[in-house]
Design a protein around this motif. Structure first.
Motif, mmCIF file in Angstrom:
data_model
loop_
_atom_site.group_PDB
_atom_site.id
_atom_site.type_symbol
_atom_site.label_atom_id
_atom_site.label_comp_id
_atom_site.label_asym_id
_atom_site.label_seq_id
_atom_site.Cartn_x
_atom_site.Cartn_y
_atom_site.Cartn_z
ATOM 1 N N LEU A 116 0.831 -1.216 0.000
ATOM 2 C CA LEU A 116 0.000 0.000 0.000
ATOM 3 C C LEU A 116 0.860 1.258 0.000
ATOM 4 O O LEU A 116 0.499 2.257 -0.627
ATOM 5 N N GLY A 117 1.999 1.213 0.681
ATOM 6 C CA GLY A 117 2.923 2.345 0.634
ATOM 7 C C GLY A 117 3.419 2.605 -0.774
ATOM 8 O O GLY A 117 3.518 3.758 -1.220
ATOM 9 N N ALA A 118 3.732 1.538 -1.498
ATOM 10 C CA ALA A 118 4.186 1.671 -2.883
ATOM 11 C C ALA A 118 3.101 2.281 -3.766
ATOM 12 O O ALA A 118 3.361 3.215 -4.535
ATOM 13 N N VAL A 119 1.885 1.770 -3.639
ATOM 14 C CA VAL A 119 0.774 2.291 -4.439
ATOM 15 C C VAL A 119 0.540 3.765 -4.128
ATOM 16 O O VAL A 119 0.343 4.592 -5.033
ATOM 17 N N ALA A 120 0.594 4.144 -2.858
ATOM 18 C CA ALA A 120 0.391 5.549 -2.477
ATOM 19 C C ALA A 120 1.461 6.452 -3.071
ATOM 20 O O ALA A 120 1.219 7.633 -3.326
ATOM 21 N N ALA A 121 2.654 5.904 -3.322
ATOM 22 C CA ALA A 121 3.751 6.685 -3.908
ATOM 23 C C ALA A 121 3.725 6.647 -5.437
ATOM 24 O O ALA A 121 4.582 7.249 -6.080
ATOM 25 N N GLY A 122 2.764 5.928 -6.014
ATOM 26 C CA GLY A 122 2.641 5.883 -7.463
ATOM 27 C C GLY A 122 3.312 4.689 -8.118
ATOM 28 O O GLY A 122 3.423 4.641 -9.344
ATOM 29 N N LEU A 123 3.767 3.724 -7.322
ATOM 30 C CA LEU A 123 4.386 2.516 -7.856
ATOM 31 C C LEU A 123 3.343 1.406 -7.964
ATOM 32 O O LEU A 123 2.231 1.537 -7.476
ATOM 33 N N VAL A 124 3.759 0.310 -8.560
ATOM 34 C CA VAL A 124 2.952 -0.902 -8.572
ATOM 35 C C VAL A 124 3.273 -1.648 -7.279
ATOM 36 O O VAL A 124 4.429 -1.983 -7.026
ATOM 37 N N GLY A 125 2.286 -1.894 -6.463
ATOM 38 C CA GLY A 125 2.503 -2.585 -5.197
ATOM 39 C C GLY A 125 2.206 -4.061 -5.319
ATOM 40 O O GLY A 125 1.159 -4.447 -5.842
ATOM 41 N N VAL A 126 3.147 -4.882 -4.862
ATOM 42 C CA VAL A 126 2.970 -6.331 -4.871
ATOM 43 C C VAL A 126 3.180 -6.835 -3.449
ATOM 44 O O VAL A 126 4.234 -6.594 -2.851
ATOM 45 N N TRP A 127 2.176 -7.516 -2.932
ATOM 46 C CA TRP A 127 2.260 -8.084 -1.590
ATOM 47 C C TRP A 127 2.499 -9.584 -1.695
ATOM 48 O O TRP A 127 1.712 -10.298 -2.313
ATOM 49 N N VAL A 128 3.591 -10.049 -1.110
ATOM 50 C CA VAL A 128 3.867 -11.474 -1.027
ATOM 51 C C VAL A 128 3.224 -11.969 0.268
ATOM 52 O O VAL A 128 3.756 -11.765 1.355
ATOM 53 N N ASP A 129 2.077 -12.578 0.118
ATOM 54 C CA ASP A 129 1.298 -13.074 1.253
ATOM 55 C C ASP A 129 1.557 -14.565 1.397
ATOM 56 O O ASP A 129 0.760 -15.400 0.980
ATOM 57 N N ARG A 130 2.711 -14.888 1.987
ATOM 58 C CA ARG A 130 3.076 -16.294 2.168
ATOM 59 C C ARG A 130 2.190 -16.931 3.238
ATOM 60 O O ARG A 130 1.756 -16.266 4.165
ATOM 61 N N PRO A 131 1.951 -18.221 3.088
ATOM 62 C CA PRO A 131 1.182 -18.917 4.127
ATOM 63 C C PRO A 131 1.883 -18.800 5.481
ATOM 64 O O PRO A 131 3.114 -18.738 5.547
ATOM 65 N N GLY A 132 1.102 -18.751 6.529
ATOM 66 C CA GLY A 132 1.663 -18.678 7.871
ATOM 67 C C GLY A 132 1.273 -17.399 8.569
ATOM 68 O O GLY A 132 0.477 -16.606 8.058
ATOM 69 N N PRO A 133 1.848 -17.183 9.748
ATOM 70 C CA PRO A 133 1.476 -15.996 10.535
ATOM 71 C C PRO A 133 1.949 -14.701 9.879
ATOM 72 O O PRO A 133 2.942 -14.681 9.160
ATOM 73 N N ARG A 134 1.208 -13.656 10.138
ATOM 74 C CA ARG A 134 1.530 -12.331 9.615
ATOM 75 C C ARG A 134 1.901 -11.418 10.779
ATOM 76 O O ARG A 134 1.527 -11.663 11.913
ATOM 77 N N ARG A 135 2.610 -10.327 10.458
ATOM 78 C CA ARG A 135 2.963 -9.323 11.464
ATOM 79 C C ARG A 135 1.711 -8.711 12.070
ATOM 80 O O ARG A 135 1.623 -8.494 13.275
ATOM 81 N N VAL A 136 0.735 -8.430 11.230
ATOM 82 C CA VAL A 136 -0.563 -7.908 11.685
ATOM 83 C C VAL A 136 -1.663 -8.663 10.944
ATOM 84 O O VAL A 136 -1.475 -9.113 9.812
ATOM 85 N N ASP A 137 -2.791 -8.791 11.599
ATOM 86 C CA ASP A 137 -3.933 -9.431 10.968
ATOM 87 C C ASP A 137 -4.440 -8.555 9.831
ATOM 88 O O ASP A 137 -4.464 -7.319 9.951
ATOM 89 N N VAL A 138 -4.819 -9.165 8.729
ATOM 90 C CA VAL A 138 -5.367 -8.436 7.590
ATOM 91 C C VAL A 138 -6.797 -8.919 7.373
ATOM 92 O O VAL A 138 -7.020 -10.010 6.846
ATOM 93 N N PRO A 139 -7.761 -8.109 7.797
ATOM 94 C CA PRO A 139 -9.161 -8.490 7.599
ATOM 95 C C PRO A 139 -9.491 -8.576 6.101
ATOM 96 O O PRO A 139 -8.891 -7.867 5.284
ATOM 97 N N PRO A 140 -10.435 -9.441 5.740
ATOM 98 C CA PRO A 140 -10.798 -9.594 4.321
ATOM 99 C C PRO A 140 -11.155 -8.275 3.637
ATOM 100 O O PRO A 140 -10.795 -8.058 2.474
ATOM 101 N N GLU A 141 -11.815 -7.385 4.360
ATOM 102 C CA GLU A 141 -12.201 -6.104 3.733
ATOM 103 C C GLU A 141 -10.978 -5.235 3.425
ATOM 104 O O GLU A 141 -10.977 -4.474 2.457
ATOM 105 N N ASP A 142 -9.915 -5.358 4.235
ATOM 106 C CA ASP A 142 -8.686 -4.615 3.948
ATOM 107 C C ASP A 142 -7.995 -5.165 2.705
ATOM 108 O O ASP A 142 -7.457 -4.410 1.890
ATOM 109 N N LEU A 143 -8.016 -6.476 2.554
ATOM 110 C CA LEU A 143 -7.434 -7.097 1.369
ATOM 111 C C LEU A 143 -8.225 -6.717 0.123
ATOM 112 O O LEU A 143 -7.646 -6.389 -0.912
ATOM 113 N N THR A 144 -9.537 -6.711 0.232
ATOM 114 C CA THR A 144 -10.387 -6.301 -0.891
ATOM 115 C C THR A 144 -10.093 -4.858 -1.280
ATOM 116 O O THR A 144 -9.952 -4.534 -2.464
ATOM 117 N N ALA A 145 -9.966 -3.986 -0.289
ATOM 118 C CA ALA A 145 -9.667 -2.576 -0.558
ATOM 119 C C ALA A 145 -8.288 -2.419 -1.186
ATOM 120 O O ALA A 145 -8.095 -1.596 -2.090
#
Length: 168
Positions: A116-145
């Motif tokens: 999201l930081g990349a997109v806000a700066a005008g770049l193409v943002g790619v999130w590598v969402d590997r299986p397993g625990p995350r630093r913070v929980d990402v609710p489905p609506e946040d992923l959709t947004a």
């Protein structure tokens, strides 16, 4: 906080050195990273790194995992005195890499500060969402947004060339 006697400066220095030795000794690139970086370079794409670590520290990591010779640009938190998700660090990385932000992908493992930081700066943002625990929980609506904002989501780096349009 965690019990035990407080450490004096000398004891803390010993603890910190031991911790750093173990921490750095565990650094390893993801299994597919080297192959994917080579593939991107073979297609003529520039590869750089942007980190919220200091340049010297991150350079040590890149050397340890065998990628330092293929990452031509490294921007760290000490480059501008600010880190991700501040737009200026993404733009500085693009400037040093010689790429237009809109034609530059930033790939990271954190949805908020990376993709999201990349997109806000005008770049193409790619999130590598590997299986397993995350630093913070990402609710489905946040992923959709995030997807609606243009973030690409992959589960492994091997998906990256397709996202970037350089092959299957």
């Amino acid at each position: 906080t965690f019990g035990g006697e407080p450490l004096d400066d000398a004891a803390y220095a010993r603890w910190d050195a031991l911790f750093e030795e173990g921490f750095a000794g565990a650094w390893a690139a993801h299994e597919e990273a080297s192959e994917v970086v080579d593939r991107l370079l073979d297609h003529g794409l520039a590869v750089g790194a942007l980190s919220n670590a200091e340049v010297g520290y991150q350079t040590s990591k890149l050397r340890r995992v065998g990628l330092a010779d293929r990452v031509e640009v490294l921007v760290g938190v000490d480059t501008l005195g600010v880190g991700k998700p501040a737009p200026e660090v993404f733009l500085e990385a693009c400037r040093r890499l010689g790429t237009e932000p809109a034609r530059t992908a930033y790939v990271g493992d954190e949805l908020d500060v990376d993709a999201l930081g990349a997109v806000a700066a005008g770049l193409v943002g790619v999130w590598v969402d590997r299986p397993g625990p995350r630093r913070v929980d990402v609710p489905p609506e946040d992923l959709t947004a995030a997807r609606a904002a243009g973030v690409h989501v992959v589960s492994t780096l091997t998906e990256l060339p397709v996202v970037l349009g350089v092959g299957a």
